[in-house]
Motif scaffolding. Structure first.
Motif, PDB file in Angstrom:
ATOM      1  N   THR A 194      32.566  10.332  53.021  1.00 30.69           N
ATOM      2  CA  THR A 194      31.619  11.436  52.904  1.00 30.69           C
ATOM      3  C   THR A 194      31.876  12.493  53.970  1.00 30.69           C
ATOM      4  OG1 THR A 194      29.945   9.947  51.992  1.00 30.69           O
ATOM      5  CG2 THR A 194      29.173  12.047  52.882  1.00 30.69           C
ATOM      6  N   LEU A 195      32.157  12.049  55.184  1.00 30.83           N
ATOM      7  CA  LEU A 195      32.448  13.001  56.261  1.00 30.83           C
ATOM      8  C   LEU A 195      33.698  13.812  55.941  1.00 30.83           C
ATOM      9  CD1 LEU A 195      31.771  14.058  59.091  1.00 30.83           C
ATOM     10  CD2 LEU A 195      33.166  12.209  60.031  1.00 30.83           C
ATOM     11  N   LEU A 196      34.714  13.173  55.378  1.00 30.98           N
ATOM     12  CA  LEU A 196      35.927  13.896  55.008  1.00 30.98           C
ATOM     13  C   LEU A 196      35.639  14.945  53.933  1.00 30.98           C
ATOM     14  CD1 LEU A 196      38.981  14.316  55.137  1.00 30.98           C
ATOM     15  CD2 LEU A 196      39.223  12.438  53.473  1.00 30.98           C
ATOM     16  N   VAL A 197      34.880  14.537  52.921  1.00 31.04           N
ATOM     17  CA  VAL A 197      34.518  15.498  51.865  1.00 31.04           C
ATOM     18  C   VAL A 197      33.766  16.687  52.458  1.00 31.04           C
ATOM     19  CG1 VAL A 197      33.048  15.829  49.834  1.00 31.04           C
ATOM     20  CG2 VAL A 197      34.510  13.810  49.993  1.00 31.04           C
ATOM     21  N   ASN A 198      32.819  16.417  53.347  1.00 29.79           N
ATOM     22  CA  ASN A 198      32.032  17.503  53.930  1.00 29.79           C
ATOM     23  C   ASN A 198      32.856  18.358  54.889  1.00 29.79           C
ATOM     24  OD1 ASN A 198      29.647  17.014  52.545  1.00 29.79           O
ATOM     25  ND2 ASN A 198      28.934  15.508  54.027  1.00 29.79           N
ATOM     26  N   ALA A 199      33.807  17.751  55.571  1.00 29.44           N
ATOM     27  CA  ALA A 199      34.686  18.530  56.449  1.00 29.44           C
ATOM     28  C   ALA A 199      35.474  19.557  55.648  1.00 29.44           C
ATOM     29  CB  ALA A 199      35.635  17.606  57.204  1.00 29.44           C
ATOM     30  N   ASP A 223      23.062  15.678  62.702  1.00 32.37           N
ATOM     31  CA  ASP A 223      24.344  16.001  62.079  1.00 32.37           C
ATOM     32  C   ASP A 223      24.960  14.768  61.429  1.00 32.37           C
ATOM     33  OD1 ASP A 223      24.173  18.643  62.896  1.00 32.37           O
ATOM     34  OD2 ASP A 223      25.253  18.286  64.770  1.00 32.37           O
ATOM     35  N   ASP A 224      24.799  13.619  62.054  1.00 33.89           N
ATOM     36  CA  ASP A 224      25.373  12.394  61.499  1.00 33.89           C
ATOM     37  C   ASP A 224      24.770  12.083  60.128  1.00 33.89           C
ATOM     38  OD1 ASP A 224      26.969   9.741  62.570  1.00 33.89           O
ATOM     39  OD2 ASP A 224      25.359   9.228  61.185  1.00 33.89           O
ATOM     40  N   VAL A 225      23.456  12.164  60.027  1.00 33.71           N
ATOM     41  CA  VAL A 225      22.803  11.879  58.750  1.00 33.71           C
ATOM     42  C   VAL A 225      23.238  12.880  57.689  1.00 33.71           C
ATOM     43  CG1 VAL A 225      20.570  11.836  57.567  1.00 33.71           C
ATOM     44  CG2 VAL A 225      20.822  10.736  59.799  1.00 33.71           C
ATOM     45  N   LEU A 226      23.289  14.157  58.053  1.00 31.00           N
ATOM     46  CA  LEU A 226      23.672  15.191  57.087  1.00 31.00           C
ATOM     47  C   LEU A 226      25.103  15.007  56.599  1.00 31.00           C
ATOM     48  CD1 LEU A 226      23.183  17.984  55.684  1.00 31.00           C
ATOM     49  CD2 LEU A 226      24.160  19.007  57.752  1.00 31.00           C
ATOM     50  N   LEU A 227      26.031  14.798  57.519  1.00 31.75           N
ATOM     51  CA  LEU A 227      27.450  14.877  57.188  1.00 31.75           C
ATOM     52  C   LEU A 227      28.057  13.564  56.721  1.00 31.75           C
ATOM     53  CD1 LEU A 227      28.591  17.212  60.091  1.00 31.75           C
ATOM     54  CD2 LEU A 227      28.304  17.821  57.684  1.00 31.75           C
ATOM     55  N   THR A 228      27.389  12.437  56.951  1.00 34.22           N
ATOM     56  CA  THR A 228      27.988  11.159  56.548  1.00 34.22           C
ATOM     57  C   THR A 228      27.248  10.462  55.415  1.00 34.22           C
ATOM     58  OG1 THR A 228      26.772   9.791  58.151  1.00 34.22           O
ATOM     59  CG2 THR A 228      28.834  10.807  58.904  1.00 34.22           C
ATOM     60  N   PHE A 229      26.121  10.997  54.979  1.00 27.96           N
ATOM     61  CA  PHE A 229      25.386  10.352  53.887  1.00 27.96           C
ATOM     62  C   PHE A 229      25.370  11.178  52.600  1.00 27.96           C
ATOM     63  CE2 PHE A 229      23.408   7.763  57.285  1.00 27.96           C
ATOM     64  CZ  PHE A 229      23.541   6.514  56.704  1.00 27.96           C
TER      65      PHE A 229
END
Length: 365
Positions: free
Chosen positions: A22-27, A173-179
């Motif tokens: 998920t973090l990769l997709v959001n990056a 930021d962790d909740v937003l970018l990894t979930f």
């Protein structure tokens, strides 16, 4: 390896794999603001609900007033620290808030009053602790137009100074970018929604069509609830990262962070004590337990430990927080679940307090 150990390794490994993907997709896909000149139109109202914010306004109001908006309104919500005087001193138009009606929470009521007084075609609600840098309003309006959204919510870049505020606030930021993978926001279902009350920008017609903040008059997590309900009524939602345009210093200490997150955690978990308990236990199992187990007790244990350490470092890189002290926050991974236990405890109470007011969390707890 026992069956239980295998299940544990697969479950925790899958959890970290999902968050990493998920973090990769959001990056790669999450929209980011870039400074732009403020356009001549439409008329924009910058609206600041403020309750005891005299310590923040001298740092944030000058940048807000310099954006070139049609108007900047500050609602003094029963402050006792001279908030109104500070706002007038810097040149903002100040509105005295009316008493809180039955059935309303403080922030939705303050925002509703601001919207009624505003004259703009675009309504930008921004918290008093949000810093607006040059070109920020132009960036927000450009993204609103590009996305075609009725509601654009922006996540300002976290600015943490003391160790106490670094412990928990970066978890936003962790909740937003990894979930939540950003592409899911395109789905029409209301559950595919998120928002950040620190900065919410509405097209006025859409805001009025759904009834304004009366839509979330009694919600503790009013930002997410507004996004979900607007989307459920056919509105379009967009999110963006503030990058160099917008910053925020949410809380000044660990106790402030516990109070702030504790206010929202119950609503975030559906006002269910069972879900709060499961969430606390799961995060202890995923981030803390690997460091308590003997090194050779579980195959793949070093990978689980590494994943827990790297996650916050990578999130900070994606969100633009790249100073050495920001990256060092990754070392907090194993102890973060322990630091959040007071948050979970606070969230289990039937009543929570915030800025001198008490609110019922709801019967499900």
């Amino acid at each position: 390896m026992s069956r239980l150990s295998r299940v544990y390794r697969l479950a925790v490994g899958g959890f970290f794999a999902y968050k990493a993907a998920t973090l990769l997709v959001n990056a790669l896909t999450f929209p980011r603001l870039r400074p732009r000149p403020t356009p001549a139109g439409p008329r924009v109202s910058l609206l600041v609900p403020a309750r005891n914010e005299a310590h923040n306004l001298p740092h944030t109001l000058p940048g807000l007033l310099a954006q070139g908006a049609h108007e900047v309104l500050v609602l003094d919500d029963g402050s006792t620290d001279g908030t109104a005087e500070v706002a007038r001193q810097y040149g903002a138009r100040v509105i005295s808030g009316q008493p809180l009606p039955a059935g309303w929470h403080g922030k939705p009521w303050a925002c509703q009053q601001l919207a009624q007084a505003a004259r703009g075609d675009v309504l930008v609600f921004t918290d008093a602790d949000v810093t607006w840098h040059p070109g920020a309003l132009g960036a927000v309006l450009h993204e609103l137009e590009r996305s075609g959204a009725d509601l654009l919510s922006v996540y300002p870049r976290q600015h943490n100074v003391t160790l106490g505020e670094r412990l928990l606030t970066p978890l936003v930021d962790d909740v937003l970018l990894t979930f939540l993978p950003a592409p899911l926001l395109r789905l029409p279902h209301p559950s595919a929604a998120a928002a950040n009350g620190q900065l919410m920008t509405f097209r006025r017609k859409a805001y009025e069509r759904v009834g304004g903040h009366a839509l979330v008059r009694a919600d503790l997590l009013e930002d997410v609830a507004f996004a979900q309900r607007l989307k459920g009524r056919g509105g379009r939602l967009a999110l963006a990262l503030g990058e160099d345009c917008l910053g925020v210093r949410m809380y000044r200490s660990y106790p402030e962070s516990v109070a702030g997150f504790g206010k929202n955690a119950g609503a975030f978990h559906g006002r269910s004590r069972a879900l709060l308990l499961l969430s606390a236990a799961w995060h202890l199992a995923a981030y803390t337990l690997p460091w308590l187990l003997p090194a050779r007790s579980l195959r793949g244990l070093p990978w689980l430990r590494a994943a827990g350490l790297l996650e916050r470092l990578l999130v900070n890189l994606v969100s633009g927080r790249r100073a050495p002290a920001d990256l060092a926050e990754g070392l907090l991974g194993p102890v973060t679940p322990l630091l959040t236990l007071p948050v979970y405890l606070r969230a289990t109470r039937r009543r929570v307090s915030w800025k001198g007011r008490e609110y019922e969390q709801g019967s499900r707890l």
